[in-house]
Design a protein around this motif. Sequence first.
Motif, PDB file in Angstrom:
ATOM      1  N   ALA A 226       1.328  -0.948  -0.423  1.00  0.00           N
ATOM      2  CA  ALA A 226      -0.100   0.167   0.102  1.00  0.00           C
ATOM      3  C   ALA A 226       0.685   0.908   0.360  1.00  0.00           C
ATOM      4  N   ARG A 227       2.000   1.344   1.003  1.00  0.00           N
ATOM      5  CA  ARG A 227       2.478   2.197   0.636  1.00  0.00           C
ATOM      6  C   ARG A 227       3.572   2.910  -0.666  1.00  0.00           C
ATOM      7  N   ILE A 228       3.941   1.541  -0.928  1.00  0.00           N
ATOM      8  CA  ILE A 228       4.460   1.872  -2.420  1.00  0.00           C
ATOM      9  C   ILE A 228       3.720   1.884  -3.169  1.00  0.00           C
ATOM     10  N   GLU A 229       2.475   1.257  -3.607  1.00  0.00           N
ATOM     11  CA  GLU A 229       1.297   1.820  -4.293  1.00  0.00           C
ATOM     12  C   GLU A 229       0.674   3.148  -4.477  1.00  0.00           C
ATOM     13  N   ALA A 230       0.965   4.057  -3.164  1.00  0.00           N
ATOM     14  CA  ALA A 230       0.922   5.344  -2.300  1.00  0.00           C
ATOM     15  C   ALA A 230       1.840   6.340  -3.297  1.00  0.00           C
ATOM     16  N   HIS A 231       2.986   5.897  -3.006  1.00  0.00           N
ATOM     17  CA  HIS A 231       3.994   6.188  -3.722  1.00  0.00           C
ATOM     18  C   HIS A 231       4.342   6.572  -4.966  1.00  0.00           C
ATOM     19  N   VAL A 232       4.407   5.100  -5.500  1.00  0.00           N
ATOM     20  CA  VAL A 232       4.236   4.864  -7.623  1.00  0.00           C
ATOM     21  C   VAL A 232       3.489   6.246  -8.168  1.00  0.00           C
ATOM     22  N   GLN A 248      14.032   3.179  -1.911  1.00  0.00           N
ATOM     23  CA  GLN A 248      14.434   3.874  -0.784  1.00  0.00           C
ATOM     24  C   GLN A 248      12.816   5.428  -0.048  1.00  0.00           C
ATOM     25  N   ALA A 249      12.556   5.720  -0.595  1.00  0.00           N
ATOM     26  CA  ALA A 249      11.142   6.013  -0.659  1.00  0.00           C
ATOM     27  C   ALA A 249      10.087   5.326   0.124  1.00  0.00           C
ATOM     28  N   SER A 250      10.154   4.181   0.226  1.00  0.00           N
ATOM     29  CA  SER A 250       9.641   3.378   1.064  1.00  0.00           C
ATOM     30  C   SER A 250       9.887   2.493   2.295  1.00  0.00           C
ATOM     31  N   GLY A 251      10.931   2.737   2.676  1.00  0.00           N
ATOM     32  CA  GLY A 251      12.439   1.945   3.682  1.00  0.00           C
ATOM     33  C   GLY A 251      12.116   1.028   3.713  1.00  0.00           C
ATOM     34  N   ARG A 255      15.981  -5.308  -2.816  1.00  0.00           N
ATOM     35  CA  ARG A 255      16.140  -6.969  -2.725  1.00  0.00           C
ATOM     36  C   ARG A 255      15.139  -7.853  -2.165  1.00  0.00           C
ATOM     37  N   TYR A 256      14.371  -6.733  -1.227  1.00  0.00           N
ATOM     38  CA  TYR A 256      13.079  -6.882  -0.902  1.00  0.00           C
ATOM     39  C   TYR A 256      11.344  -6.494  -1.269  1.00  0.00           C
ATOM     40  N   LEU A 257      11.590  -5.403  -1.926  1.00  0.00           N
ATOM     41  CA  LEU A 257      10.890  -5.022  -3.088  1.00  0.00           C
ATOM     42  C   LEU A 257      10.553  -6.022  -3.785  1.00  0.00           C
ATOM     43  N   HIS A 258      11.872  -6.588  -4.467  1.00  0.00           N
ATOM     44  CA  HIS A 258      11.431  -7.195  -6.148  1.00  0.00           C
ATOM     45  C   HIS A 258      10.906  -8.788  -5.285  1.00  0.00           C
ATOM     46  N   GLN A 259      11.669  -9.166  -4.347  1.00  0.00           N
ATOM     47  CA  GLN A 259      10.774  -9.570  -2.766  1.00  0.00           C
ATOM     48  C   GLN A 259       9.391 -10.143  -3.322  1.00  0.00           C
TER      49      GLN A 259
END
Length: 336
Positions: A226-232, A248-251, A255-259
């Motif tokens: 949800a945080r990633i989508e809001a930022h994008v 970086q913006a999502s904290g 690697r975890y983003l791709h996961q």
Amino acid sequence: MMHKRFSTRDVPHQHGFDHGFDHGFDHGLGYWREVVAETYFKLQLRCGEGDRLDGQLDVWDLNGVQLSRLQSGALAYRRLRQHCGAQDRQLLVTLPLHGEVGFSQLGRSTRCAPGQFLLESSEEPYDFGYRQPNAMWVLKLPVATLKARIGEPGRFCARQYDNRQGMGRLFHDYLQWVTRHCDTDHGSTARALMATQLIDLLALSLRQHPDALQSAHSAVRDAHLARIEAHVRQHLSDPALSPERIAQASGISLRYLHQLFKDTGQSVAQWVRELRLQSAHEALSRANGRTTVAQIAYGAGFGDQAQFSHAFRKKFGHAPSEMLRPLRAPVHPPAR
């Protein structure tokens, strides 16, 4: 906006189809089956023994989203495996008005009453029905429009959602406002805007349902997404938006983003690209005669207009300029 009406009262008593899922005699069911297939998608139908089916279907186009009001006697609809996959991925959002409806899909079964709504996917077999005469509002929309907002929508199907409180109430109230303007021609730009706002409110109301959000993924994972989508979405017009910046913006780590995206069937970059194309399509639907393809491309975060046009054509089957062409056609005064 364009309005179509279909009624079993307009056809002869015998129409050449059976009354059951596989055999029997006709009482308006054959005509209704054709209407349902044209409006939604292919389904088998069954109604009460010996009763002539009385049904009416009103359909309006909202520039890519279809709104309809279906009313009929007791009916059972069945979508078979051979019916699935023969067309674009579509979703139905059904809001019963008079009585309860039953629905089963993806191993889940639910009852949906007035004051609630449910989602049905065209991609999987299902059973849908009601035992008494009923009426309902139905939204039909491409999966892609909702997927861009909430991810894969299959996990939201065959669940009941409350439209009497929270974001569900807001979605319901806005839909009711739209239905009151169905027969008023506000123009294609207004229709596209109404469709976009309906989808946005629907997505927000689905996210609010705790069971659906946690049905396939952990609450922690969904919070990150949800945080990633809001930022994008906030930075979609930035051509420099990248997985590294998103992480970086999502904290979180890259690697975890791709996961997080590993089980979605697409990479982070592909997902952002889909969001941009969908955003561009919606912007084109709301465009005026002075809008250019370049403005749409750059506004959606594409740094290269040719690349944008190629990707747009590949996804939607036509060039972005084709959506602008009718807006620039000269209007000739009537001959005297």
